[in-house]
Structures are given as C-alpha cells and as structure tokens.
Design a protein around this motif. Structure first.
Motif, PDB file in Angstrom:
ATOM      1  N   ILE A 123      59.942   8.390 -15.271  1.00 26.50           N
ATOM      2  CA  ILE A 123      59.712   9.838 -15.272  1.00 26.50           C
ATOM      3  C   ILE A 123      59.377  10.351 -16.671  1.00 26.50           C
ATOM      4  N   ASP A 124      60.140   9.912 -17.672  1.00 23.01           N
ATOM      5  CA  ASP A 124      59.917  10.417 -19.034  1.00 23.01           C
ATOM      6  C   ASP A 124      58.563  10.008 -19.607  1.00 23.01           C
ATOM      7  N   ASP A 125      57.936   9.010 -19.002  1.00 16.86           N
ATOM      8  CA  ASP A 125      56.597   8.613 -19.480  1.00 16.86           C
ATOM      9  C   ASP A 125      55.519   9.580 -19.023  1.00 16.86           C
ATOM     10  N   ILE A 126      55.811  10.354 -17.993  1.00 18.71           N
ATOM     11  CA  ILE A 126      54.722  11.193 -17.459  1.00 18.71           C
ATOM     12  C   ILE A 126      55.002  12.697 -17.502  1.00 18.71           C
ATOM     13  N   ILE A 127      56.215  13.093 -17.872  1.00 20.28           N
ATOM     14  CA  ILE A 127      56.514  14.533 -17.963  1.00 20.28           C
ATOM     15  C   ILE A 127      57.483  14.785 -19.117  1.00 20.28           C
ATOM     16  N   GLY A 128      57.382  15.983 -19.713  1.00 21.98           N
ATOM     17  CA  GLY A 128      58.286  16.347 -20.811  1.00 21.98           C
ATOM     18  C   GLY A 128      57.653  16.082 -22.176  1.00 21.98           C
ATOM     19  N   GLY A 129      58.325  16.539 -23.230  1.00 25.22           N
ATOM     20  CA  GLY A 129      57.814  16.372 -24.596  1.00 25.22           C
ATOM     21  C   GLY A 129      56.493  17.104 -24.764  1.00 25.22           C
ATOM     22  N   ASP A 130      55.476  16.375 -25.263  1.00 21.16           N
ATOM     23  CA  ASP A 130      54.185  17.044 -25.473  1.00 21.16           C
ATOM     24  C   ASP A 130      53.328  17.076 -24.206  1.00 21.16           C
TER      25      ASP A 130
END
Ligand SMILES: [Fe+2]
Ligand SMILES: [Fe+2]
Length: 315
Positions: A32-39
């Motif tokens: 999940i964190d690879d495709i949403i969140g951050g920049d």
C-alpha cells in the motif's frame, strides 16, 4: 450443453491454472505505501474518472469546473463502493475455501488465500484514498453503507448467484481500466495509478472467480441453475437500490461543493443521467463483458437469456 444437469465436462479442468495464477499474483504483489501517501497525492485540478463511466459531459447546465467536481465525486464513490463490495467478496471466498476438501491442491488453497488477502489489502487502500479525498475535496460527500449491512444482504442470496455477481464485478474492473482509463492522458495520474495497481491484482481474481463459479455450478440441475440466476438478479436489484441512493448523495455533494442549488429541471436531468451512468459503471458494463457472457453460455441458454433481457436497463 444443458441437459437435466450441467455435465462435469462443462465445468471441470478450468482454463485458468491455480499455480500460474498464484505465480502471477506473487509477481505483482505491491505494498500500500508504495502506491499511496507521501508525495503521491491526488491532483484536484484534474478529472479522476473516464467520461465513459462518469457521463458528466451531457450535463450542459454545469460549467467545466463543475463537471470536474462532479467527476471527482464519482471517483470518490467509485473507490468507496469498490471497498464496500470487496468486504463481501472476502468472506465469500473464505467460505468457499473452507468447503473445499482437506486434500486439495496446495496451489489452489494458496491462490484463494492470496485472493482473499489481496482484497483485504484493497479495502485498506481504498480507505486510505477516502481519507485523502476528504482532506483535499473540502466539502462533504456521503457514500452508501455501512459495508457490513450491504455485505450481509448480498451474502443472504443463492451462493451461485453471489459468485456470478462477484465474477461480473471482477471482469468489470478489468474492462474499466483497460478500455477507458489506461490511455486517457487527461486523468489525474495518481487516481489512475491506484486503478492500475488494483487492476493488476484483479486480473488474477477474475480467473479464480471463474474457477469458483465452475465448481459451484458443476453438476447442478436446470432448476438449481435457475435459482442461481434468481439470486444474481436479486443481488443486481439490491445494488441498483443502492445506486439510486448514491445518485442523490452525489447531487447533494455537488450542490454543496459548487455552492448553488440546481433548478428542479436540472436536478431531474442530473438524477436520470447519473443514475444511468452509475448503473452502467457498476452493473451493465459487467453484464456485457465477453468473459461474463462466456460463463453464461456455459450455464445454458435460459440463464443467458434471462440476464441479457435485463442488461439494457443497466446500459
Ligand atoms: Fe479488489
Ligand atoms: Fe477482486
């Protein structure tokens, strides 16, 4: 071919191998964190949904900005509703696995467990999306629910009918991404990326669902198949009631977001056009999918006829 019962040869030795499907799934397997969140942020200056599903262009009483806002409202409903739908897919798949014989093929077990695990991951992804949408969109947009109640009502139907509805949904997500999102360069890249990653995993789900329908249909009598079709139509009718409510929520959200109330004539046109757009998005585009139609062929001419008779309502 349809006899008094559907022959075993019609449904055994499915075209999709469990080991191959599992391998494909393990290769994709994003976090999940690879495709949403951050920049990786949604760009609210762009549209989210392809026009083939959103159908906002015909609403000539809306200006360009307002059409974009409605398109984004539809995008939020789309991912939230997929999250809701996946909440009943998970227990259905797990129930299916529990009924399988203890000595089943290990790859089959792993493939189905991977499928269920991915759907739970998708639910979490869509929840993350909803939080970001809420932050960026500024005004309220209600979406139908609660997911548990919807799931309970759907799962109360005939299991073959539920499996067919799930199969329709899985093939539908394939068509949505490939036919109308993939090559649309106007859409927000982040929204599109979520759909692309979802599609990459759903490609395996559609195959496993095909196997699930095959095993549920194998050896059933004509009457039992007919009961499955009744169940499918009942799920469709129930979802359609939800879409009527969602269309009204979308209207309310649009008026709040653009800060003006539409005239009664405009509201009527909105509801007619957008309800039909919702019907096509969540039901009609799945009913006509060639792979879904292929399954109906295998269930027999009567099953296919009954479903194709109602398909135009959702076009
Ligand atoms: Fe999914
Ligand atoms: Fe899925």
């Amino acid at each position: 071919m349809l006899g008094t019962t559907l022959s075993t040869s019609n449904f055994s030795n499915g075209a999709y191998g469990y080991r191959e499907t599992l391998d494909a799934s393990l290769k994709v397997n994003w976090k999940i964190d690879d495709i949403i969140g951050g920049d990786k942020k949604l760009d609210f200056s762009k549209r989210f949904m392809p026009e083939a599903l959103a159908r906002v262009e015909g609403l000539t009483f809306l200006n360009e900005d307002e059409k974009r806002v409605l398109n984004q409202i539809r995008g939020n409903a789309y991912l939230t509703i997929f999250g809701i739908v996946e909440e009943f897919i998970v227990p259905f798949v797990i129930d299916h696995v529990q009924l399988l014989p203890m000595d089943m093929d290990d790859y089959k077990l792993r493939a189905f467990l991977q499928f269920a695990g991915e759907e739970v991951k998708h639910i979490q992804l869509f929840k993350r999306f909803c939080e970001e949408f809420k932050e960026g969109f500024a005004t309220e947009h209600k979406v139908i629910g609660p997911a548990a109640e919807i799931g309970k009502a759907v799962l109360a139907n005939n299991p073959l009918g539920v499996a067919l509805a799930i199969l329709m949904i899985e093939w539908m997500t394939q068509a949505h991404y490939l036919d109308s999102m993939k090559d649309d360069i106007e859409l927000d890249p982040q929204f599109k990326s979520l759909l692309k990653n979802h599609w990459l995993e759903e490609a395996q789900h559609a195959k496993l669902d095909t196997r699930m329908v095959e095993s549920l249909a194998e050896g059933l009598s004509e009457e039992e198949i007919a009961a499955g079709i009744d169940g499918f139509l009942s799920v469709g009718g129930f979802l359609d009631e939800g879409l009527k409510q969602q269309t009204l929520f979308d209207l309310e959200a649009l008026e709040t977001a653009i800060g003006r109330r539409l005239s009664e004539t405009e509201r009527e046109e909105f509801v007619t056009t957008q309800l039909q757009a919702n019907r096509w998005t969540y039901i009609g585009s799945g009913m006509v999918h060639p792979k879904f139609q292929e399954m109906l062929d295998r269930l027999g001419p009567e099953a296919k006829k009954r479903i194709n008779e109602v398909a135009p309502v959702f076009a």
